[in-house]
Design an enzyme around this catalytic site. Structure first.
Site, mmCIF file in Angstrom:
data_model
loop_
_atom_site.group_PDB
_atom_site.id
_atom_site.type_symbol
_atom_site.label_atom_id
_atom_site.label_comp_id
_atom_site.label_asym_id
_atom_site.label_seq_id
_atom_site.Cartn_x
_atom_site.Cartn_y
_atom_site.Cartn_z
ATOM 1 N N HIS A 94 0.851 -1.179 0.000
ATOM 2 C CA HIS A 94 0.000 0.000 0.000
ATOM 3 C C HIS A 94 0.895 1.241 0.000
ATOM 4 C CE1 HIS A 94 -3.878 -2.083 1.638
ATOM 5 N NE2 HIS A 94 -3.785 -2.132 0.326
ATOM 6 N N ASP B 218 1.105 4.075 1.452
ATOM 7 C CA ASP B 218 1.633 4.740 2.650
ATOM 8 C C ASP B 218 2.791 3.971 3.286
ATOM 9 O OD1 ASP B 218 -0.277 2.790 3.303
ATOM 10 O OD2 ASP B 218 -0.792 3.724 5.205
ATOM 11 N N HIS B 219 3.135 2.805 2.717
ATOM 12 C CA HIS B 219 4.259 2.024 3.231
ATOM 13 C C HIS B 219 5.442 1.950 2.271
ATOM 14 C CE1 HIS B 219 2.150 0.257 6.787
ATOM 15 N NE2 HIS B 219 1.121 0.679 6.079
ATOM 16 N N HIS C 174 -4.271 -8.760 6.892
ATOM 17 C CA HIS C 174 -4.732 -7.491 6.324
ATOM 18 C C HIS C 174 -5.561 -7.809 5.081
ATOM 19 C CE1 HIS C 174 -4.866 -3.245 5.925
ATOM 20 N NE2 HIS C 174 -3.955 -3.125 4.969
#
Length: 305
Positions: A63, A65-66, A138
């Protein structure tokens, strides 16, 4: 000694006081990074640390944001005249994802070596670290990581002399290697005492609570865990998007018997996070609210395992 720095603690989007998710460790001249969300470069510079010694980069999942900070970090490494290879570890598809991001950083003066995780659990020994990657829960394939610095038992000169081991082999045996000479075999257990306690750090974000997290976090000196939501009424939302609340993270820290837990990866909607910590401490008193740039030096302890 292992230096650990929580570079960014935000989730989903950066905020003026919170960069996106990233962790960096330093050990014996080598640095390791887990995730590199947007703003990671700035966070490293603010901390006063360097990109150049980063030899290993681990990714929990893909993702944005990582991992969105990766192209800039690679360019900075290249501009620092780095030539040593860089090892990247992450879920299956790592090479494809990194090559797509490298469209804006195509030429680098160093090689990238890829280790793609395909099993529920995998162990990688590299640069003095034992890295244990373990699958978490997740909405995409995601891994947590345990970093261990293992420590052999104390070397016994008395035992070495008793077995009449030539002194030139002592350092080899002390490093855990076996020596054979003229039909005589010398093994490390002949000169080393019981293994001593090493250093252990466990890191996980973007997941529901799982038994794999508790199992791998057991006995950790430091457990860094996502706390996406602190408001108790957001438990249903945490379950829907497969994240965790402060209180679920604290329950896992308690069950795993870790020495300390840092909460991280906060929702951008979370304000006054510190006001929820009294409730968290009722579950796990050694819980700490993560802040960008907070760090610790973890030292070896003398007790045996």
């Amino acid at each position: 000694m292992l230096d650990v720095c929580l570079l960014g603690t935000g989730g989903m989007m950066p905020l003026p006081y919170r960069w996106l998710t990233s962790l960096m460790t330093r050990y014996n001249g080598s640095s390791l990074m887990i995730d590199c969300g947007e703003g990671t470069q700035i966070a490293v510079k603010e901390k006063g640390w360097s990109f150049k010694p980063v030899d290993v980069m681990c990714f929990t999942h893909y993702h944005a944001d990582h991992i969105s900070g990766l192209p800039g970090i690679l360019l900075t490494m290249g501009n620092a005249e780095r030539t040593e290879p860089l090892t990247m570890i992450g879920p299956k598809g790592l090479k494809r994802v990194v090559n797509a991001l490298r469209m804006i950083a195509p030429e680098l003066p160093f090689d990238i070596q890829y280790i793609e995780l395909t099993e529920p659990e995998q162990t990688i020994d590299i640069n003095g670290y034992r890295i244990q990657a373990f699958r978490v829960n997740h909405n995409v394939i995601c891994y947590g990581y345990t970093l261990e610095i293992r420590r052999a038992g104390r070397f016994s000169v008395e035992s070495a002399n008793q077995y009449q081991i030539p002194q030139k082999y002592w350092s080899i045996l002390q490093k855990g290697n076996t020596v054979e000479e003229d039909g005589q075999i010398y093994t490390p257990d002949m000169v080393l005492g019981a293994p001593r306690k090493g250093i252990k750090v466990t890191y996980c974000t973007d997941t529901r609570p799982t038994s794999s997290i508790v199992e791998h976090a057991k006995g950790s000196d430091l457990f860094i865990c996502e706390g996406m939501y602190a408001e108790k009424e957001k438990l249903a939302k945490a379950k829907q998007y497969k994240h965790m609340t402060f209180y679920e993270a604290a329950e896992m820290a308690k069950e795993a018997g870790v020495e300390e837990m840092w909460l991280t990866h906060f929702s951008p909607s979370l304000v006054r996070a510190e006001s929820y910590m009294d409730e968290v401490h009722k579950i796990f008193p050694q819980a700490v609210l993560g802040k960008d740039g907070m760090s610790v030096e973890l030292d070896f302890k003398e007790e045996c395992i």
